[in-house]
Design an enzyme around this catalytic site. Structure first.
Site, PDB file in Angstrom:
ATOM      1  N   ASP A  92       0.814  -1.215   0.000  1.00 59.65           N
ATOM      2  CA  ASP A  92       0.000   0.000   0.000  1.00 59.65           C
ATOM      3  C   ASP A  92       0.848   1.266   0.000  1.00 59.65           C
ATOM      4  O   ASP A  92       0.410   2.314  -0.477  1.00 59.65           O
ATOM      5  CB  ASP A  92      -1.024   0.002   1.133  1.00 59.65           C
ATOM      6  CG  ASP A  92      -0.438  -0.236   2.506  1.00 59.65           C
ATOM      7  OD1 ASP A  92       0.664  -0.793   2.609  1.00 59.65           O
ATOM      8  OD2 ASP A  92      -1.098   0.135   3.496  1.00 59.65           O
ATOM      9  N   THR A 132      -9.617   3.807   6.898  1.00 54.84           N
ATOM     10  CA  THR A 132      -8.926   3.065   5.832  1.00 54.84           C
ATOM     11  C   THR A 132      -9.588   1.720   5.553  1.00 54.84           C
ATOM     12  O   THR A 132      -9.461   1.189   4.445  1.00 54.84           O
ATOM     13  CB  THR A 132      -7.437   2.840   6.166  1.00 54.84           C
ATOM     14  OG1 THR A 132      -7.310   2.004   7.316  1.00 54.84           O
ATOM     15  CG2 THR A 132      -6.733   4.170   6.405  1.00 54.84           C
ATOM     16  N   LEU A 185      -7.101   0.319   0.930  1.00 58.50           N
ATOM     17  CA  LEU A 185      -6.157   1.317   0.425  1.00 58.50           C
ATOM     18  C   LEU A 185      -5.715   2.198   1.599  1.00 58.50           C
ATOM     19  O   LEU A 185      -5.963   3.407   1.635  1.00 58.50           O
ATOM     20  CB  LEU A 185      -6.815   2.151  -0.675  1.00 58.50           C
ATOM     21  CG  LEU A 185      -7.187   1.389  -1.950  1.00 58.50           C
ATOM     22  CD1 LEU A 185      -8.006   2.276  -2.891  1.00 58.50           C
ATOM     23  CD2 LEU A 185      -5.931   0.888  -2.664  1.00 58.50           C
ATOM     24  N   HIS A 186      -5.020   1.592   2.555  1.00 59.59           N
ATOM     25  CA  HIS A 186      -4.645   2.298   3.775  1.00 59.59           C
ATOM     26  C   HIS A 186      -3.809   3.547   3.477  1.00 59.59           C
ATOM     27  O   HIS A 186      -4.223   4.678   3.741  1.00 59.59           O
ATOM     28  CB  HIS A 186      -3.839   1.380   4.702  1.00 59.59           C
ATOM     29  CG  HIS A 186      -4.564   0.182   5.203  1.00 59.59           C
ATOM     30  ND1 HIS A 186      -5.602   0.247   6.101  1.00 59.59           N
ATOM     31  CD2 HIS A 186      -4.380  -1.141   4.937  1.00 59.59           C
ATOM     32  CE1 HIS A 186      -6.033  -0.966   6.385  1.00 59.59           C
ATOM     33  NE2 HIS A 186      -5.305  -1.828   5.691  1.00 59.59           N
ATOM     34  N   ASP A 187      -2.601   3.331   2.958  1.00 58.34           N
ATOM     35  CA  ASP A 187      -1.653   4.432   2.792  1.00 58.34           C
ATOM     36  C   ASP A 187      -2.055   5.435   1.710  1.00 58.34           C
ATOM     37  O   ASP A 187      -1.840   6.642   1.888  1.00 58.34           O
ATOM     38  CB  ASP A 187      -0.261   3.871   2.519  1.00 58.34           C
ATOM     39  CG  ASP A 187       0.280   3.061   3.694  1.00 58.34           C
ATOM     40  OD1 ASP A 187      -0.306   3.150   4.793  1.00 58.34           O
ATOM     41  OD2 ASP A 187       1.281   2.350   3.513  1.00 58.34           O
TER      42      ASP A 187
END
Length: 325
Positions: A13, A202, A250-252
């Site tokens: 990510d 997130t 899609l954390h980052d």
């Protein structure tokens, strides 16, 4: 134009966060600082250099950060991190070599990540700089300790923590915070401006298997790499959470997107503390010492316009990948 420093532990990510930043016309990535977490700092920095070459931006400098937690003398990748990101951080998929690039690859800079962060904040006279940490807080906390005056000037939009959700490595702790709870505690206590993009939001933004395959349809080596990497990530995510919504989080990339467009999220003002002992080690929670005198300098994202973000993510990154080899 928003200037960005991306503090990455470059796993899957993080790769997508870098891609989104480079694909965003309102962003100027002035440097990448390497940290540890999904991979070792050394592996992450190697990934950064290879990805910048692949994406046609070898001119962006990369700086090595601190390679171990503040509470330890060494670092080993947590088993869950290795499971989700593979042995090399990109799902065991090799980053394609780009035979011809524009600009000049400078390799890892001799200046440290801590010095680069401090110097960049000091040089920012227009408040256009945002630091986006997506791994351990160690280098960021060290920069604030080395130059306490930057606390009043720095802006940080970080991926980490959870306020209303359970952790993803323990019932209480999110992975990035758990890498170095002591450093995260120092960061939140510093009084600098922080927006926490945690699991509260997130986990609401998903990329589907069908969307991942659209990168391959670009007919580029970059697109094929991204599709294969994402297939690994989605497989592992769905195996680990068989009853969850299909796809991967899609954390980052959401942290980068929120740094560029805060309207994507709704936030709650809350001074955060990080527990460093006992079963709750790594937990991010409201600081009882500041309830009656809140600083207002920490915002926690609690809602996100997921559809608008994912649509923008796909539109921008696909257009970028089509221009890549």
């Amino acid at each position: 134009m928003t200037k960005l420093i991306l503090d990455l532990d470059t796993g899957i990510d993080d790769t997508l966060a870098l891609l989104y930043a480079l694909a965003s016309p309102e962003a100027q990535v002035i440097g990448i600082t390497g940290t540890f977490g999904n991979v070792t700092m050394e592996q992450g920095v190697a990934n950064d250099l290879a990805l910048l070459a692949l994406f046609g931006r070898p001119d962006i400098p990369v700086f090595a950060g601190i390679d171990h937690p503040s509470w330890a003398s060494s670092f080993a990748v947590m088993p869950e991190s290795g499971r989700f990101h593979g042995r090399n951080g990109t799902g065991n998929v090799e980053i394609p070599e780009r035979s011809a690039t524009t600009g000049c690859s400078r390799g890892v800079q001799t200046r440290t990540a801590v010095d680069f962060i401090v110097d960049s904040v000091h040089a920012d006279e227009t408040d256009e700089l945002v630091i986006v940490p997506t791994g351990a807080s160690t280098s960021i906390a060290a920069a604030l300790a080395a130059a306490p005056d930057i606390a009043d000037r720095a802006r940080i939009v970080m991926m980490g923590g959870a306020l209303t959700q359970p952790g993803n490595v323990t019932p209480f702790a999110e992975a990035n915070i758990m890498q170095d709870p002591e450093a995260s505690a120092e960061l939140f206590a510093s009084g600098t401006r922080i927006t926490m993009i945690g699991l509260d939001v997130t986990t609401q933004v998903k990329l589907t298997r069908e969307q991942a395959e659209t990168y391959r349809e670009t007919g580029t080596a970059t697109g094929a790499f991204l599709s294969e990497m994402l297939a690994y990530y989605i497989d592992v995510t769905e195996e680990a959470h068989p009853t969850g919504v299909p796809g991967c989080n899609l954390h980052d990339p959401l942290a980068v997107a929120a740094a560029l467009d805060p309207s994507l999220i709704d936030t709650f003002s809350c001074d955060i503390m990080v527990e460093t002992e006992g079963a709750g080690r790594g937990r991010t929670i409201g600081d009882p010492a500041r309830v009656t005198c809140p600083s207002g300098r920490t915002q926690v994202a609690l809602a996100v316009d997921a559809e608008r973000f994912v649509e923008r993510f796909m539109e921008r990154t696909l257009a970028f990948v089509r221009r890549c080899p």
